[in-house]
Every structure is written in structure tokens, then in C-alpha cells.
Design a protein around this motif. Structure first.
Motif, PDB file in Angstrom:
ATOM      1  N   VAL A  50       0.709  -1.377  -0.104  1.00  0.00           N
ATOM      2  CA  VAL A  50       0.167  -0.299   0.082  1.00  0.00           C
ATOM      3  C   VAL A  50       0.806   1.366  -0.082  1.00  0.00           C
ATOM      4  CG1 VAL A  50      -1.765   1.056   1.054  1.00  0.00           C
ATOM      5  CG2 VAL A  50      -1.554  -1.230   1.331  1.00  0.00           C
ATOM      6  N   SER A  51       0.536   2.001  -0.934  1.00  0.00           N
ATOM      7  CA  SER A  51       1.352   3.421  -0.850  1.00  0.00           C
ATOM      8  C   SER A  51       1.149   4.343   0.180  1.00  0.00           C
ATOM      9  CB  SER A  51       1.021   4.256  -2.294  1.00  0.00           C
ATOM     10  OG  SER A  51      -0.219   4.623  -2.235  1.00  0.00           O
ATOM     11  N   ARG A  52       1.848   5.404   0.387  1.00  0.00           N
ATOM     12  CA  ARG A  52       1.693   6.136   1.477  1.00  0.00           C
ATOM     13  C   ARG A  52       0.352   6.952   1.633  1.00  0.00           C
ATOM     14  NH1 ARG A  52       6.857  10.117   1.090  1.00  0.00           N
ATOM     15  NH2 ARG A  52       6.086  10.419  -0.797  1.00  0.00           N
ATOM     16  N   SER A  53      -0.041   7.045   0.555  1.00  0.00           N
ATOM     17  CA  SER A  53      -1.420   7.742   0.629  1.00  0.00           C
ATOM     18  C   SER A  53      -2.734   6.587   0.866  1.00  0.00           C
ATOM     19  CB  SER A  53      -1.749   8.540  -0.571  1.00  0.00           C
ATOM     20  OG  SER A  53      -1.720   7.784  -1.757  1.00  0.00           O
ATOM     21  N   GLY A  54      -2.423   5.528   0.156  1.00  0.00           N
ATOM     22  CA  GLY A  54      -3.294   4.427   0.272  1.00  0.00           C
ATOM     23  C   GLY A  54      -4.072   4.326  -0.981  1.00  0.00           C
ATOM     24  N   ARG A  55      -3.828   5.334  -1.803  1.00  0.00           N
ATOM     25  CA  ARG A  55      -4.537   5.223  -3.167  1.00  0.00           C
ATOM     26  C   ARG A  55      -4.100   4.096  -4.074  1.00  0.00           C
ATOM     27  NH1 ARG A  55      -4.681  11.040  -2.199  1.00  0.00           N
ATOM     28  NH2 ARG A  55      -2.450  11.537  -3.365  1.00  0.00           N
ATOM     29  N   GLN A  56      -2.467   3.757  -3.951  1.00  0.00           N
ATOM     30  CA  GLN A  56      -2.085   2.704  -4.746  1.00  0.00           C
ATOM     31  C   GLN A  56      -1.859   1.398  -3.992  1.00  0.00           C
ATOM     32  OE1 GLN A  56      -0.248   5.849  -4.594  1.00  0.00           O
ATOM     33  NE2 GLN A  56      -0.732   6.783  -6.824  1.00  0.00           N
ATOM     34  N   ILE A  57      -2.444   0.286  -4.499  1.00  0.00           N
ATOM     35  CA  ILE A  57      -2.403  -1.146  -3.651  1.00  0.00           C
ATOM     36  C   ILE A  57      -2.051  -1.901  -4.752  1.00  0.00           C
ATOM     37  CG2 ILE A  57      -3.543  -2.667  -2.273  1.00  0.00           C
ATOM     38  CD1 ILE A  57      -5.222  -0.503  -1.095  1.00  0.00           C
ATOM     39  N   LYS A  58      -1.144  -2.786  -4.449  1.00  0.00           N
ATOM     40  CA  LYS A  58      -0.799  -3.938  -5.288  1.00  0.00           C
ATOM     41  C   LYS A  58      -1.115  -5.181  -4.565  1.00  0.00           C
ATOM     42  CE  LYS A  58       0.907  -5.994  -8.824  1.00  0.00           C
ATOM     43  NZ  LYS A  58       2.445  -6.310  -8.871  1.00  0.00           N
ATOM     44  N   TYR A  59      -1.784  -6.011  -5.189  1.00  0.00           N
ATOM     45  CA  TYR A  59      -2.315  -7.270  -4.620  1.00  0.00           C
ATOM     46  C   TYR A  59      -1.539  -8.397  -5.334  1.00  0.00           C
ATOM     47  CZ  TYR A  59      -6.330  -4.689  -2.279  1.00  0.00           C
ATOM     48  OH  TYR A  59      -6.807  -3.812  -1.576  1.00  0.00           O
ATOM     49  N   ALA A  60      -1.409  -9.453  -4.438  1.00  0.00           N
ATOM     50  CA  ALA A  60      -0.612 -10.926  -5.136  1.00  0.00           C
ATOM     51  C   ALA A  60      -1.879 -11.426  -5.643  1.00  0.00           C
ATOM     52  CB  ALA A  60      -0.323 -11.726  -3.849  1.00  0.00           C
ATOM     53  N   ASP A  61      -1.638 -12.058  -6.853  1.00  0.00           N
ATOM     54  CA  ASP A  61      -2.467 -12.969  -7.504  1.00  0.00           C
ATOM     55  C   ASP A  61      -3.304 -13.823  -6.650  1.00  0.00           C
ATOM     56  OD1 ASP A  61      -0.666 -12.731 -10.621  1.00  0.00           O
ATOM     57  OD2 ASP A  61      -2.196 -11.219  -9.680  1.00  0.00           O
ATOM     58  N   SER A  62      -2.633 -14.483  -5.748  1.00  0.00           N
ATOM     59  CA  SER A  62      -3.021 -15.310  -5.001  1.00  0.00           C
ATOM     60  C   SER A  62      -4.295 -15.228  -4.081  1.00  0.00           C
ATOM     61  CB  SER A  62      -1.972 -16.265  -4.221  1.00  0.00           C
ATOM     62  OG  SER A  62      -1.420 -15.277  -3.300  1.00  0.00           O
TER      63      SER A  62
END
Length: 127
Positions: A50-62
Motif C-alpha cells: 500500500v502506498s503512503r497515501s493508500g491510493r495505490q495498492i498492489k495485491y498478490a494474484d493468489s
């Protein structure tokens, strides 16, 4: 020194949900944060970054589609909502933080990128 404390783990039946929390003793505003899971006998796996702002999030495919990460910088807290739990979700869940901006590098969401770790909270999914 930033300290992170996770909570919210426990025993859950298959199909249930959990919301994990991670509270920081210091200001998290300058930190990218992440959730990791370590299942028994397996390596630590990144679930969400999760980015510092919370606006960008990367999830694992699993876990994509079953997991929602968020943060409340005013409360120095990070959350992980996990739905449709199954036995493969059993493990210790950790939050981690790194004082860095969002980038292609940090989106790889790998454990060795992070400097600050909580002690973990255990999740067990069983009927």
C-alpha cells in the motif's frame, strides 16, 4: 524506531472473514506498508503493498478479489480484510513498513524490501 503491532487473528471457519489491524507507534505517513503471510513450512509471501497515501495498492494474484488492504494515516493504522477464508490462508500474518515512495520496485512487494516488521498475528482456518 518504528514499531508495528498486529492484531485480529484467530480461529475462523472456512468461508469466514477476518479484519487484521496493524498499529504503528510512530507516524506512518512517510512509509509504504505491506501485509505478508507465512504459511506453515512455506516462505513469507507478500499479499498487499500500500502506498503512503493508500491510493495505490498492489495485491498478490493468489489473494486478489478476496483481500482488501487499507490504511488510516491519522490513526497510524493499516488494515487487511480477508474474505472467503480457506485452509490455505492459515499462517502468521505480518505487517511491514519501509520509508519509501511508491515505485515499480516496491510494487514487487517482497519481504527483503522492508525494514520494519510487526511480531505477527496468527490466523487458523478450520472447521
Amino acid at each position: 524506531q518504528l514499531q508495528l503491532v498486529e492484531s485480529g487473528g484467530g480461529l475462523v471457519q472456512p468461508g469466514g472473514s477476518l479484519r487484521l489491524s496493524c498499529v504503528s507507534t510512530g507516524d506512518l505517513l512517510d512509509y509504504t506498508v505491506a501485509w505478508f503471510r507465512q504459511a506453515p513450512g512455506k516462505e513469507r509471501e507478500g499479499l498487499a503493498c500500500v502506498s503512503r497515501s493508500g491510493r495505490q495498492i498492489k495485491y498478490a494474484d493468489s489473494v486478489k478479489g478476496r483481500v482488501t488492504a487499507s490504511r488510516d494515516n491519522a490513526q497510524n493504522t493499516v488494515f487487511l480484510q480477508i474474505d472467503a477464508l480457506n485452509s490455505e490462508d492459515t499462517g502468521v500474518y505480518y505487517c511491514a513498513a519501509k520509508q519509501t515512495t511508491w515505485s515499480a520496485y516496491v510494487q514487487r512487494c517482497e519481504p527483503d524490501m522492508y525494514d520494519h516488521w510487526g511480531q505477527g498475528t496468527h490466523v487458523s482456518v478450520s472447521s
